[in-house]
Write an enzyme that holds these catalytic residues in place. Structure first.
Site, PDB file in Angstrom:
ATOM      1  CB  THR A  72      -1.021  -0.009   1.169  1.00  0.00           C
ATOM      2  OG1 THR A  72      -2.060   0.915   0.881  1.00  0.00           O
ATOM      3  CG2 THR A  72      -0.383   0.367   2.496  1.00  0.00           C
ATOM      4  CB  CYS A 131      -4.009   6.565   5.499  1.00  0.00           C
ATOM      5  SG  CYS A 131      -5.267   7.422   4.556  1.00  0.00           S
ATOM      6  CG  HIS A 160      -4.696   2.651   2.782  1.00  0.00           C
ATOM      7  ND1 HIS A 160      -3.585   2.849   1.987  1.00  0.00           N
ATOM      8  CD2 HIS A 160      -5.065   3.885   3.199  1.00  0.00           C
ATOM      9  CE1 HIS A 160      -3.306   4.135   1.932  1.00  0.00           C
ATOM     10  NE2 HIS A 160      -4.180   4.783   2.649  1.00  0.00           N
TER      11      HIS A 160
END
Lengths: 166, 123, 211
Positions: free
Chosen positions: A23, A29, A46
């Site tokens: 990711t 995040c 995520h």
């Protein structure tokens, strides 16, 4: 040949053995990584926001978007594949504060959303009694993550500081 | 005696640029401030002849700083130097007490001309 | 509150024109700052689920300087300017009136120059829009991050996602032919600003109702 499985924003995926879950662009995040050692099963979400209850449209999007729903959703699905939650350990990456406006955090909150995401994820892990065995969180840099199902290692890359493993 | 100028802008780059332009035309920079709060205390302490003020700054912005400086000294000579050239904002700044408005990006001559214009008004 | 996905083609064109007007002015400002001709691309209007923004905006592995300003006033919005990391030294050389190739270090002064560049370009962009739409648009002080492009976008996207599922982005590229310097300007209205913009467009263009 390792299979790279991309996990996009507000999404989660799982893989096994030689699979690598990746990711990109973790700013505020948070990536939540779950690993099952015996069958080498890796799952990663995520996560974008700490609390789904504050969001009008929460029913219309993936539970992986929110810290308070991601872990439950992942464990439910993995349970259906025969993996009880007791088999997993967790690592958490991200939650940086990339922009400050003249020393103040954005959003007017005393804690920025990155910090809130990290705390919310840790709280969920605590509630569901999943051990947290590694983390690389906070700071001011963005991160990209490669999660190796073969050994549960996370390789974390930043723009300016190279790579580290957790 | 050289006209004494106080420069107020949150960007060190812009303060440097203005300092260079003004120094090279014989003006004396007596102080610099990076926000409205520091501008007001610098004005009180240094009593400059002319103040150059940015509008958008942290802690306290330009309009509020202009008002506070004008409260302290109704004769204060203030020039706004800002990227915000919208009519409503220019009017607001002038109503607060500023005497002139330079829009960024500017030619160095615009800065000098604005300062010289204020110097002439005083004579 | 209108979701960006509900905006029809007429207004999408209008948003593109807003990007044009704003970026044209910003390009002029940059041109005055660096003493060179700056060109702009045709703006792209993107209306996508927020999670997909990193996929459709190119450059997953580019390091950029991102200058982020919040816009207040009649149209709450976000403004993001990005320049490729590899362009920053040349860009700051030009801003400081020095020959390209002078510097090999981004020191505090140069980082300040980048932030001020963001302020000036945003100011020019907004001044043009404010005049066109007869509105008042005020930027915050700028914030700077030098990082991978998706990480720079991330903060803005997370903020947007607290209010809406979709993002509307107006993206324009600006570039200089000799040095090949290029940058991107993103105007991202806050979800509750879309109705305001559409009403303003109606008023300005005299169109009674296009949807």
């Amino acid at each position: 040949m390792p299979d790279k499985i991309k996990v996009g924003m507000a999404d989660w995926k799982f893989g096994r053995n030689n699979d690598v879950l990746v990711t990109f662009g973790l700013g505020s995040c948070v990536a939540l990584a779950l690993w099952e050692a015996k069958d080498k099963l890796a799952a990663m979400a995520h996560i974008m926001l700490p609390d789904s209850k504050l969001i009008r449209y929460r029913q219309e999007v993936s539970p992986a978007k929110f810290a308070d729903t991601a872990l439950t959703a992942m464990l439910e699905e993995l349970q259906k594949l025969g993996y009880n939650k007791e088999r997993f350990q967790a690592k958490v990456v991200g939650g940086a504060n990339m922009f400050t406006f003249a020393g103040k955090t954005i959003g007017g909150n005393s804690m920025n959303v990155g910090q809130r995401n990290v705390l919310a994820v840790k709280e969920e892990l605590r509630k569901l009694q999943i051990p947290l065995v590694g983390e690389d969180t906070g700071g001011t840099s963005g991160r990209s993550v490669e999660f190796y199902a073969a050994n549960g290692i996370l390789r974390i890359r930043t723009a300016m500081f190279g790579e580290k493993e957790v | 005696m050289a006209t004494r100028i106080l420069i107020v802008d949150d960007a060190s780059f812009m303060r440097m640029m203005l300092r260079n332009i003004l120094n090279s035309h014989g003006y004396q920079i007596v102080g610099e401030a990076e926000n409205g709060f520091k501008a007001v205390s610098a004005f009180e302490e240094l009593k400059p002849d002319i103040v150059l003020v940015d509008l958008i700054m942290p802690e306290m912005g330009g309009i509020e700083a202009v008002k506070k400086i004008m409260d302290m000294d109704p004769q204060a000579r203030i020039i706004i130097c800002s990227a915000m050239g919208q009519q409503a904002l220019v009017v607001e700044a002038m109503q607060a007490g500023a005497r002139d408005f330079i829009i960024k990006p500017f030619q160095p001559t615009s800065v000098i001309e604005a300062v010289q214009k204020l110097e002439r008004e005083e004579e | 509150m209108r979701e960006p996905s509900e905006i029809n083609a007429f207004y999408q064109d209008a948003f593109q024109e807003l990007g044009n007007i704003g970026a044209g002015n910003a390009a002029t400002a940059l041109s005055q700052l660096v003493g060179r001709t700056i060109h702009t691309s045709v703006p792209k209007v993107m209306i996508v689920p927020i999670e997909q923004v990193p996929d459709i905006v190119n450059g997953t592995d580019r390091i950029v300087a991102g200058i982020y300003l919040k816009i207040f006033g009649d149209i709450p919005a976000k403004m993001l300017l990005t320049f490729a990391h590899t362009d920053l030294l040349a860009l700051t050389d030009l801003l400081m009136g020095q020959p390209v190739g002078t510097s090999n270090l981004l020191n505090e002064m140069r980082l300040s120059a980048l932030k001020e560049l963001g302020t000036i370009l945003t100011g020019s962009f907004l001044n043009a829009l404010a005049k066109f739409l007869d509105m008042r648009l005020i930027p915050s002080v700028p914030a700077l991050a030098i990082d991978l492009f998706p990480a720079v976008l991330d903060t803005l996207l997370v903020e947007l996602s607290e209010e809406a599922r979709y993002a509307l982005l107006i993206q324009t590229e600006i570039h200089e032919t000799e040095t090949k310097l290029s940058g991107n300007i993103f105007l991202i209205p806050e979800p509750d600003a879309l109705d305001v913009i559409i009403e303003a467009i109606k008023k300005t263009t005299g169109v009674v109702d296009a949807g």
